[in-house]
Write a protein that holds these residues in place. Structure first.
Motif, PDB file in Angstrom:
ATOM      1  N   ARG A 171       1.298  49.845  -1.011  1.00 36.23           N
ATOM      2  CA  ARG A 171       1.104  48.412  -1.233  1.00 36.23           C
ATOM      3  C   ARG A 171      -0.151  48.130  -2.051  1.00 36.23           C
ATOM      4  O   ARG A 171      -0.388  47.006  -2.476  1.00 36.23           O
ATOM      5  CB  ARG A 171       1.077  47.667   0.106  1.00 36.23           C
ATOM      6  N   GLN A 172      -0.965  49.154  -2.263  1.00 33.29           N
ATOM      7  CA  GLN A 172      -2.164  48.955  -3.081  1.00 33.29           C
ATOM      8  C   GLN A 172      -1.926  49.290  -4.555  1.00 33.29           C
ATOM      9  O   GLN A 172      -2.868  49.381  -5.340  1.00 33.29           O
ATOM     10  CB  GLN A 172      -3.309  49.808  -2.531  1.00 33.29           C
ATOM     11  N   GLU A 173      -0.678  49.459  -4.905  1.00 36.93           N
ATOM     12  CA  GLU A 173      -0.381  49.902  -6.273  1.00 36.93           C
ATOM     13  C   GLU A 173      -0.932  48.963  -7.345  1.00 36.93           C
ATOM     14  O   GLU A 173      -1.513  49.412  -8.332  1.00 36.93           O
ATOM     15  CB  GLU A 173       1.135  50.071  -6.447  1.00 36.93           C
ATOM     16  N   MET A 174      -0.746  47.657  -7.151  1.00 36.30           N
ATOM     17  CA  MET A 174      -1.210  46.704  -8.160  1.00 36.30           C
ATOM     18  C   MET A 174      -2.721  46.796  -8.351  1.00 36.30           C
ATOM     19  O   MET A 174      -3.224  46.772  -9.476  1.00 36.30           O
ATOM     20  CB  MET A 174      -0.811  45.278  -7.751  1.00 36.30           C
ATOM     21  N   HIS A 175      -3.401  46.921  -7.239  1.00 38.19           N
ATOM     22  CA  HIS A 175      -4.857  47.069  -7.300  1.00 38.19           C
ATOM     23  C   HIS A 175      -5.241  48.239  -8.207  1.00 38.19           C
ATOM     24  O   HIS A 175      -6.094  48.114  -9.091  1.00 38.19           O
ATOM     25  CB  HIS A 175      -5.413  47.265  -5.876  1.00 38.19           C
ATOM     26  N   PHE A 176      -4.583  49.366  -8.003  1.00 41.91           N
ATOM     27  CA  PHE A 176      -4.949  50.545  -8.790  1.00 41.91           C
ATOM     28  C   PHE A 176      -4.489  50.428 -10.249  1.00 41.91           C
ATOM     29  O   PHE A 176      -5.170  50.917 -11.150  1.00 41.91           O
ATOM     30  CB  PHE A 176      -4.454  51.829  -8.122  1.00 41.91           C
ATOM     31  N   THR A 177      -3.372  49.764 -10.463  1.00 44.23           N
ATOM     32  CA  THR A 177      -2.952  49.526 -11.855  1.00 44.23           C
ATOM     33  C   THR A 177      -4.054  48.762 -12.576  1.00 44.23           C
ATOM     34  O   THR A 177      -4.465  49.110 -13.682  1.00 44.23           O
ATOM     35  CB  THR A 177      -1.643  48.707 -11.884  1.00 44.23           C
TER      36      THR A 177
ATOM     37  N   ILE B 184      -7.206  61.543  -8.227  1.00 44.13           N
ATOM     38  CA  ILE B 184      -5.995  61.261  -7.448  1.00 44.13           C
ATOM     39  C   ILE B 184      -6.391  60.368  -6.277  1.00 44.13           C
ATOM     40  O   ILE B 184      -7.311  60.692  -5.526  1.00 44.13           O
ATOM     41  CB  ILE B 184      -5.345  62.551  -6.900  1.00 44.13           C
ATOM     42  N   TYR B 185      -5.724  59.254  -6.141  1.00 43.48           N
ATOM     43  CA  TYR B 185      -5.965  58.352  -5.013  1.00 43.48           C
ATOM     44  C   TYR B 185      -4.744  58.381  -4.114  1.00 43.48           C
ATOM     45  O   TYR B 185      -3.633  58.156  -4.579  1.00 43.48           O
ATOM     46  CB  TYR B 185      -6.160  56.919  -5.485  1.00 43.48           C
ATOM     47  N   VAL B 186      -4.954  58.674  -2.857  1.00 41.61           N
ATOM     48  CA  VAL B 186      -3.833  58.621  -1.916  1.00 41.61           C
ATOM     49  C   VAL B 186      -4.074  57.467  -0.963  1.00 41.61           C
ATOM     50  O   VAL B 186      -5.032  57.482  -0.176  1.00 41.61           O
ATOM     51  CB  VAL B 186      -3.715  59.921  -1.082  1.00 41.61           C
TER      52      VAL B 186
ATOM     53  N   ALA C 195     -10.951  55.593   5.467  1.00 46.25           N
ATOM     54  CA  ALA C 195     -11.269  54.967   6.751  1.00 46.25           C
ATOM     55  C   ALA C 195     -12.227  53.798   6.568  1.00 46.25           C
ATOM     56  O   ALA C 195     -13.010  53.772   5.628  1.00 46.25           O
ATOM     57  CB  ALA C 195     -11.917  55.997   7.661  1.00 46.25           C
ATOM     58  N   ASN C 196     -12.137  52.843   7.460  1.00 47.74           N
ATOM     59  CA  ASN C 196     -13.063  51.733   7.430  1.00 47.74           C
ATOM     60  C   ASN C 196     -14.065  51.883   8.559  1.00 47.74           C
ATOM     61  O   ASN C 196     -13.696  52.079   9.714  1.00 47.74           O
ATOM     62  CB  ASN C 196     -12.303  50.419   7.536  1.00 47.74           C
ATOM     63  N   VAL C 197     -15.325  51.812   8.188  1.00 46.16           N
ATOM     64  CA  VAL C 197     -16.397  52.024   9.149  1.00 46.16           C
ATOM     65  C   VAL C 197     -16.352  50.973  10.254  1.00 46.16           C
ATOM     66  O   VAL C 197     -16.014  49.816   9.994  1.00 46.16           O
ATOM     67  CB  VAL C 197     -17.744  51.981   8.413  1.00 46.16           C
TER      68      VAL C 197
ATOM     69  N   GLY D  81      -2.180  53.485  10.334  1.00 48.81           N
ATOM     70  CA  GLY D  81      -2.139  53.242   8.891  1.00 48.81           C
ATOM     71  C   GLY D  81      -2.961  54.268   8.122  1.00 48.81           C
ATOM     72  O   GLY D  81      -2.740  54.497   6.939  1.00 48.81           O
ATOM     73  N   HIS D  82      -3.908  54.882   8.803  1.00 45.61           N
ATOM     74  CA  HIS D  82      -4.751  55.872   8.139  1.00 45.61           C
ATOM     75  C   HIS D  82      -4.193  57.280   8.253  1.00 45.61           C
ATOM     76  O   HIS D  82      -4.746  58.218   7.699  1.00 45.61           O
ATOM     77  CB  HIS D  82      -6.164  55.845   8.733  1.00 45.61           C
ATOM     78  N   LEU D  83      -3.113  57.399   9.002  1.00 48.57           N
ATOM     79  CA  LEU D  83      -2.573  58.737   9.239  1.00 48.57           C
ATOM     80  C   LEU D  83      -2.025  59.371   7.967  1.00 48.57           C
ATOM     81  O   LEU D  83      -2.371  60.487   7.606  1.00 48.57           O
ATOM     82  CB  LEU D  83      -1.462  58.645  10.295  1.00 48.57           C
TER      83      LEU D  83
ATOM     84  N   VAL E 217     -13.751  60.847   1.254  1.00 46.55           N
ATOM     85  CA  VAL E 217     -13.117  59.956   2.223  1.00 46.55           C
ATOM     86  C   VAL E 217     -13.165  58.488   1.762  1.00 46.55           C
ATOM     87  O   VAL E 217     -12.363  57.668   2.170  1.00 46.55           O
ATOM     88  CB  VAL E 217     -13.761  60.135   3.611  1.00 46.55           C
ATOM     89  N   HIS E 218     -14.089  58.195   0.902  1.00 46.36           N
ATOM     90  CA  HIS E 218     -14.266  56.846   0.361  1.00 46.36           C
ATOM     91  C   HIS E 218     -14.074  55.751   1.421  1.00 46.36           C
ATOM     92  O   HIS E 218     -13.086  55.011   1.434  1.00 46.36           O
ATOM     93  CB  HIS E 218     -13.343  56.586  -0.828  1.00 46.36           C
ATOM     94  N   MET E 219     -15.092  55.650   2.252  1.00 46.96           N
ATOM     95  CA  MET E 219     -15.025  54.693   3.370  1.00 46.96           C
ATOM     96  C   MET E 219     -15.165  53.247   2.911  1.00 46.96           C
ATOM     97  O   MET E 219     -15.885  52.948   1.963  1.00 46.96           O
ATOM     98  CB  MET E 219     -16.175  54.966   4.336  1.00 46.96           C
TER      99      MET E 219
ATOM    100  N   LEU F 187     -15.818  42.514  -5.481  1.00 49.38           N
ATOM    101  CA  LEU F 187     -14.559  42.696  -4.755  1.00 49.38           C
ATOM    102  C   LEU F 187     -14.198  44.183  -4.669  1.00 49.38           C
ATOM    103  O   LEU F 187     -14.877  45.040  -5.211  1.00 49.38           O
ATOM    104  CB  LEU F 187     -13.420  41.948  -5.459  1.00 49.38           C
ATOM    105  N   TYR F 188     -13.065  44.403  -4.021  1.00 45.98           N
ATOM    106  CA  TYR F 188     -12.538  45.752  -3.850  1.00 45.98           C
ATOM    107  C   TYR F 188     -12.424  46.458  -5.208  1.00 45.98           C
ATOM    108  O   TYR F 188     -12.843  47.610  -5.376  1.00 45.98           O
ATOM    109  CB  TYR F 188     -11.164  45.620  -3.178  1.00 45.98           C
ATOM    110  N   ALA F 189     -11.884  45.745  -6.193  1.00 44.77           N
ATOM    111  CA  ALA F 189     -11.711  46.341  -7.531  1.00 44.77           C
ATOM    112  C   ALA F 189     -13.060  46.661  -8.162  1.00 44.77           C
ATOM    113  O   ALA F 189     -13.221  47.686  -8.823  1.00 44.77           O
ATOM    114  CB  ALA F 189     -10.921  45.397  -8.433  1.00 44.77           C
TER     115      ALA F 189
END
Ligand code: ARG
Length: 591
Positions: free
Chosen positions: A351-357, A345-347, A123-125, A132-134, A158-160, A323-325
């Motif tokens: 579309r965030q796959e590249m970021h996590f790669t 495990i990140y759920v 979630a974003n504070v 999208g968060h569902l 929750v990693h806000m 940045l996010y990374a």
């Protein structure tokens, strides 16, 4: 307990061995022709090649050997060399009886528990939860429960998103409304006030307004960016105001996640990773892993075996901002220090796959994690509307999560009321329970990486492959059990294998499905695939309903048989209860 299918396979393997063939050919699977048999083994065909014998001869020999098996009642050798099998019903009944006596219905927890960090929700504070968060919330919650059930230690975070531009926007939004607050007074030196300087209702408007304004008003946007920098650089006023924002936001988020029956062990966010960033960047540069490129600081992550380009991971922008990374990398450092997990495990949205790669590769390259630590990205597909396009409100806006829940509950409420007479507030409570099942089952019954269409009519239906159908089945079993126990005539519980008798076809189907429980859960865990549990309970519910329609359970005159049936459906109910709990919803007593 051992898996039923494995016990059957053991006998088949033994038979292959006894006939002079390698036991590895004795692989058993569920039959793909349930009209002919329950289990099958196709090993004779592969063995035939190795032993240069006709497959049917091998199959016949093995079948002969199986005649004394305790687990298999009927085995047939069928051209060209299939072995078709039916389970020994006494053995099956005894297996189910043991299941009903064992903890967790005979599912064995792992003997090597892992520590798993599960990062989900995201979630974003200051922003309300939207649809999208569902999916990350629903999927993550279920995975958490499945991993725990399997015996692992899971830490859900929750990693806000609590540290980026939205924070600057909110702070500027507050300044617009109340410019005289002490937080904005550069010369202020005292203690900042303890009470929150805004109401929750106001707060809900601040971010959307500020965000809209920043899109039109360049000067305002610049200010927000500057304020974000100030916050990140430790400005006392910004930090104090930020603390208020966090408190209000987190309690609101907790409430909303609570409505989804989703909870977290940790309420950490990007901000918690910040203290690790300066040393991390310095270290990466010192070790030659990070370097300057066009003013930014980057780490190369392309590998030789890649078939497509994986761009370098930017860890610092030219203006010095993280940045996010950067924050995800620093979070790994913190998690290593605090929890040393065996698996991450990140759920989140696929579309965030590249970021996590990129993040995973930097973490490995830099040795932030042990080589054997697993880094898993589970990208979820999008929830679309019935038109197959991303879900929108009727007027085309982004759907808030609360709205979706309200709409669903209203739809279910109507159905509950149609179904039977029931006081309004009971109907409301029931509708909330069923509504959640409708949403969650509708979501989890899809493979998590696939997109799906949210179809309220279908998801809320009491028939078909839906959450409410599962609950309806459970309520039906509950009511049979209540009737049975309510008569007061019942004696001690009757074991499922109390009598030796001929079982009906529907009964056997139900028994076979119930016996698959530990197998299904193991696969759902191994493949992190909650949809396997959905599939299973749908089949189980269906098998129960067929059995129910073809047999009169309560009025069955044979007392022993009736008692066995009651024990069987008690087990089935228990299995369904465990499964829906793993999916993250529950059943009402009536509906
Ligand atoms: N807050 C992010 C978003 O809304 C999701 C966070 C996912 N977790 C992570 N460690 N990056 O997109």
């Amino acid at each position: 307990m051992k898996k039923l299918i494995d016990m059957i396979a053991e006998d088949v393997k033994e038979a292959f061995l006894a006939c002079g063939y390698k036991e590895e050919f004795g692989v058993v699977s569920l039959s793909n022709r349930p009209d002919l048999c329950q289990y099958q083994c196709n090993g004779a065909m592969s063995a035939a090649k190795q032993y240069k014998t006709a497959p049917i001869e091998i199959a016949k020999a093995v079948v002969e050997r199986l005649s004394g098996s305790e687990t298999i009642a009927v085995a047939d050798a069928v051209m060209p060399g299939f072995i078709n099998m039916k389970v020994n019903e006494e053995f099956l009944a005894a297996y189910l009886q043991e299941m009903s006596e064992q903890e967790d219905c005979g599912f064995e927890k792992t003997k090597q528990p892992l520590t798993i960090i599960l990062d989900y929700g995201g979630a974003n504070v200051a922003k309300p939860l939207h649809i999208g968060h569902l999916r990350p919330a629903i999927i993550g919650e279920s995975i958490k429960r499945i991993c725990r059930f399997a015996g692992h230690k899971v830490i859900g975070d929750v990693h806000m998103g609590d540290w980026g531009l939205p924070m600057g926007l909110v702070i500027e939004g507050i300044r617009e409304r109340q410019p005289d607050l002490a937080y904005f007074d550069e010369s202020f030196t005292g203690e900042y006030p303890e009470e929150v300087p805004f109401t929750t209702a106001d707060f809900e408007k601040i971010y959307p307004e500020a965000s809209a304004r920043s899109k039109e008003d360049e000067e305002f946007k610049k200010r927000a960016q500057l304020t974000t920098m100030k916050l990140q650089n430790g400005d006392a006023g910004c930090r104090a105001l930020w603390n208020h924002i966090m408190k209000v936001s987190v309690s609101d988020l907790k409430k909303n996640y609570g409505k989804l029956n989703v909870s977290f062990d940790l309420w950490k966010g990007e901000s918690d990773a910040q203290p690790y960033i300066p040393d991390m960047i310095e270290d990466l540069i010192a070790r030659g892993l990070a370097y300057e490129s066009q003013g930014a600081t980057i780490v190369d992550v392309q590998e030789e075996s890649d078939t497509k380009e994986i761009p370098p991971c930017i860890i610092r922008k030219s203006d010095g901002a993280a940045l996010y990374a950067t924050s995800d990398l620093a979070t790994i450092l913190e998690r290593e220090k605090l929890y040393a997990p065996d698996r991450y495990i990140y759920v989140t949205d696929k579309r965030q796959e590249m970021h996590f790669t990129q993040v995973f590769r930097v973490a490995r390259k830099a040795g932030f994690v042990e080589p054997e630590t697993e880094l898993v990205f589970l990208g979820n597909g999008t929830m679309n509307g019935k038109d197959g396009k991303p879900f929108k409100t009727r007027d085309g806006g982004v759907m808030q999560l609360e709205q979706l829940i309200t709409d669903t509950n209203e739809e279910v409420f109507k159905k509950v009321r149609e179904n039977r007479e029931i006081p309004e507030d009971e109907a409301k409570k029931t509708a909330e329970i069923i509504g959640l099942a409708a949403i969650k089952y509708g979501d989890l019954s899809n493979q998590l990486a696939k997109d799906y269409s949210f179809d309220l009519q279908r998801f809320a239906s009491f028939e078909g492959n839906t959450g409410p159908y599962i609950l309806y089945t459970m309520v039906r079993i509950k009511s049979i059990l209540a009737k049975y126990h309510g008569t007061g005539t019942e004696e001690k519980p009757v074991a499922i294998n109390a009598s030796i008798r001929e079982y009906g076809e529907d009964e056997i189907s139900l028994m076979l499905l119930a016996a698959r429980f530990n197998d299904v859960i193991e696969h759902a865990y191994e493949e992190t695939a909650p949809h396997k549990i959905c599939q299973y309970i749908y089949e189980l519910a269906d098998a129960f309903n067929r059995f129910y329609h073809n047999n009169k359970i309560i009025t069955e005159p044979d007392e022993m048989k009736r008692g066995e049936w009651i024990s069987l459906i008690t087990l089935v109910l228990h299995l369904l209860e465990i499964c829906i709990d793993l999916l993250g919803f529950s059943a009402p007593d009536r509906m």
